[in-house]
Design a protein around this motif. Structure first.
Motif, PDB file in Angstrom:
ATOM      1  N   UNK A  76       0.839  -1.193   0.000  1.00 41.59           N
ATOM      2  CA  UNK A  76       0.000   0.000   0.000  1.00 41.59           C
ATOM      3  C   UNK A  76       0.875   1.244   0.000  1.00 41.59           C
ATOM      4  N   UNK A  77       0.409   2.266  -0.715  1.00 39.08           N
ATOM      5  CA  UNK A  77       1.089   3.562  -0.722  1.00 39.08           C
ATOM      6  C   UNK A  77       0.274   4.559   0.086  1.00 39.08           C
ATOM      7  N   UNK A  78       0.952   5.344   0.897  1.00 37.13           N
ATOM      8  CA  UNK A  78       0.325   6.450   1.608  1.00 37.13           C
ATOM      9  C   UNK A  78       1.008   7.722   1.129  1.00 37.13           C
ATOM     10  N   UNK A  79       0.220   8.638   0.573  1.00 39.90           N
ATOM     11  CA  UNK A  79       0.765   9.901   0.080  1.00 39.90           C
ATOM     12  C   UNK A  79       0.452  10.974   1.105  1.00 39.90           C
ATOM     13  N   UNK A  80       1.493  11.503   1.734  1.00 42.58           N
ATOM     14  CA  UNK A  80       1.334  12.485   2.801  1.00 42.58           C
ATOM     15  C   UNK A  80       1.994  12.013   4.076  1.00 42.58           C
ATOM     16  N   UNK A  81       2.817  12.882   4.688  1.00 41.70           N
ATOM     17  CA  UNK A  81       3.567  12.492   5.881  1.00 41.70           C
ATOM     18  C   UNK A  81       3.191  13.248   7.126  1.00 41.70           C
ATOM     19  N   UNK A  82       2.003  13.893   7.127  1.00 46.53           N
ATOM     20  CA  UNK A  82       1.510  14.527   8.339  1.00 46.53           C
ATOM     21  C   UNK A  82       0.808  13.521   9.225  1.00 46.53           C
ATOM     22  N   UNK A  83       0.047  14.013  10.197  1.00 41.90           N
ATOM     23  CA  UNK A  83      -0.577  13.102  11.156  1.00 41.90           C
ATOM     24  C   UNK A  83      -1.550  12.142  10.492  1.00 41.90           C
ATOM     25  N   UNK A  84      -2.272  12.591   9.444  1.00 41.27           N
ATOM     26  CA  UNK A  84      -3.238  11.715   8.801  1.00 41.27           C
ATOM     27  C   UNK A  84      -2.537  10.596   8.032  1.00 41.27           C
ATOM     28  N   UNK A 242      -2.614  14.262 -10.083  1.00 45.62           N
ATOM     29  CA  UNK A 242      -3.130  12.960  -9.686  1.00 45.62           C
ATOM     30  C   UNK A 242      -2.614  11.819 -10.529  1.00 45.62           C
ATOM     31  N   UNK A 243      -2.288  12.094 -11.776  1.00 48.53           N
ATOM     32  CA  UNK A 243      -1.774  11.022 -12.636  1.00 48.53           C
ATOM     33  C   UNK A 243      -0.446  10.488 -12.110  1.00 48.53           C
ATOM     34  N   UNK A 244       0.375  11.380 -11.547  1.00 47.98           N
ATOM     35  CA  UNK A 244       1.632  10.921 -10.961  1.00 47.98           C
ATOM     36  C   UNK A 244       1.374  10.032  -9.753  1.00 47.98           C
ATOM     37  N   UNK A 245       0.358  10.383  -8.959  1.00 47.07           N
ATOM     38  CA  UNK A 245       0.010   9.549  -7.811  1.00 47.07           C
ATOM     39  C   UNK A 245      -0.443   8.174  -8.286  1.00 47.07           C
ATOM     40  N   UNK A 246      -1.284   8.139  -9.319  1.00 45.08           N
ATOM     41  CA  UNK A 246      -1.803   6.870  -9.823  1.00 45.08           C
ATOM     42  C   UNK A 246      -0.740   6.039 -10.535  1.00 45.08           C
ATOM     43  N   UNK A 253      -3.736   2.911  -2.906  1.00 42.62           N
ATOM     44  CA  UNK A 253      -3.095   4.185  -2.605  1.00 42.62           C
ATOM     45  C   UNK A 253      -4.017   4.997  -1.704  1.00 42.62           C
ATOM     46  N   UNK A 254      -3.443   5.594  -0.678  1.00 42.92           N
ATOM     47  CA  UNK A 254      -4.200   6.443   0.246  1.00 42.92           C
ATOM     48  C   UNK A 254      -3.741   7.887   0.073  1.00 42.92           C
ATOM     49  N   UNK A 255      -4.683   8.751  -0.268  1.00 43.99           N
ATOM     50  CA  UNK A 255      -4.401  10.167  -0.464  1.00 43.99           C
ATOM     51  C   UNK A 255      -4.635  10.916   0.840  1.00 43.99           C
ATOM     52  N   UNK A 256      -3.547  11.221   1.552  1.00 45.97           N
ATOM     53  CA  UNK A 256      -3.606  11.929   2.829  1.00 45.97           C
ATOM     54  C   UNK A 256      -2.830  13.241   2.712  1.00 45.97           C
ATOM     55  N   UNK A 257      -3.083  13.973   1.648  1.00 50.87           N
ATOM     56  CA  UNK A 257      -2.245  15.121   1.300  1.00 50.87           C
ATOM     57  C   UNK A 257      -2.754  16.444   1.848  1.00 50.87           C
ATOM     58  N   UNK A 258      -3.848  16.460   2.594  1.00 52.21           N
ATOM     59  CA  UNK A 258      -4.333  17.716   3.158  1.00 52.21           C
ATOM     60  C   UNK A 258      -4.625  18.734   2.074  1.00 52.21           C
ATOM     61  N   UNK A 259      -4.030  19.921   2.203  1.00 50.83           N
ATOM     62  CA  UNK A 259      -4.255  20.972   1.218  1.00 50.83           C
ATOM     63  C   UNK A 259      -3.804  20.570  -0.186  1.00 50.83           C
ATOM     64  N   UNK A 260      -2.867  19.646  -0.268  1.00 48.95           N
ATOM     65  CA  UNK A 260      -2.377  19.203  -1.573  1.00 48.95           C
ATOM     66  C   UNK A 260      -3.426  18.525  -2.432  1.00 48.95           C
TER      67      UNK A 260
END
Length: 304
Positions: A76-84, A242-246, A253-260
């Motif tokens: 699994x991929x998690x995108x975002x390194x904040x608390x979420x 988003x294409x780069x994320x995909x 993939x989990x999108x946890x990017x906040x404002x991003x």
């Protein structure tokens, strides 16, 4: 009289050690936890928590992981390194997944590190935009997170119980969330309202309840260390769209990017809400939170 044993905060400009600002990822209709199937990938969104990011982190991450279905043994991929992102990564690991975190920054250089971090889901949505579906999601996330944080109380994680005093010019308001009849009333331990002459604070009315306080610099460092110790790989990377994320190699993939998420996935409702923190020299004798309609004072080990 309530509060007569509490030590007042010393407010002196000479005690200010720094002032910083942060941007909360706010959506008026509330945070997003949603599953999409795009480009042959499972994409689970988990972002937009406004002023309740740390508060709702475990509960929202739980909803996101459940929404992904069976993840045991999966990459699994998690995108975002904040608390979420870190909370989602940790719950994925506890469900048997192998996790890679993709993030442009890690603690202490994340928005989560400048959170007030009182445990209470504050400024998460506009009540006139609340739907029944979101209400169910909000309450479920809050209650799960509230119970999970109780496991972490202690100096290792920087989580402790404190009384909160909300000051007001009129009797405390009871809404859909808080106070008698509120959906989160059970999470306001020791709730009591004080009228004029019943407390020592500089306002006619005060509402007290106990909840947890999280020290972000301690908490996020410990959470990151635990996630990495459990085998998560971290890749420092920025995404343009988003294409780069995909295009990531993982199928889930989990999108946890906040404002991003606004740039990556075109969420035009997502907006930045500015908050400002002024830190004073630590005052370890202060053991309570003080809140009004315009400001709050939270004790921190490294300043206020």
């Amino acid at each position: 009289m309530e509060g007569n044993t509490l030590v007042p905060v010393t407010e002196d400009p000479e005690q200010v050690i720094r002032t910083i600002g942060g941007l909360r990822p706010f959506r008026s209709s509330g945070f997003v936890v949603r599953r999409d199937e795009l480009g042959g990938k499972t994409l689970v969104h988990n972002y937009g928590h406004g002023g309740g990011g740390i508060t709702l982190s475990w509960g929202s991450a739980h909803l996101a992981v459940e929404m992904a279905g069976e993840v045991s043994g999966k990459e699994c991929a998690v995108v975002g390194g904040g608390v979420m992102g870190l909370s989602t990564a940790r719950l994925l690991q506890l469900h048997g997944a192998k996790v890679t975190i993709y993030t442009s920054d890690l603690p202490p250089n994340t928005t989560s590190n400048v959170a007030g971090a009182q445990w209470w889901p504050f400024s998460v949505f506009d009540d006139n935009r609340r739907t029944d579906a979101f209400a169910q999601q909000y309450v479920a996330a809050a209650k799960y997170s509230y119970e999970y944080f109780q496991r972490l109380v202690g100096p290792r994680w920087g989580v402790k119980w404190l009384p909160n005093y909300y000051l007001s010019q009129g009797p405390p308001k009871n809404g859909w969330i808080a106070g008698p009849g509120g959906v989160l009333r059970d999470l306001q331990v020791g709730l009591h309202d004080f009228g004029p002459g019943e407390h020592v604070f500089p306002a006619p009315y005060a509402r007290r309840f106990h909840t947890m306080m999280i020290e972000p610099s301690v908490y996020l460092a410990e959470l990151l260390a635990e996630v990495q110790a459990a085998g998560a790989r971290v890749e420092i990377r920025k995404f343009v769209d988003g294409n780069e994320v995909l295009s990531l190699p993982q199928q889930v993939i989990f999108n946890c990017t906040g404002l991003g998420a606004k740039q990556l996935f075109g969420d035009e409702e997502l907006m930045p809400i500015k908050g400002q923190l002024t830190f004073l020299m630590p005052q370890p004798e202060v053991h309570y939170n003080l809140i009004t309609d315009t400001l709050y004072k939270f004790p921190r080990g490294k300043g206020y």
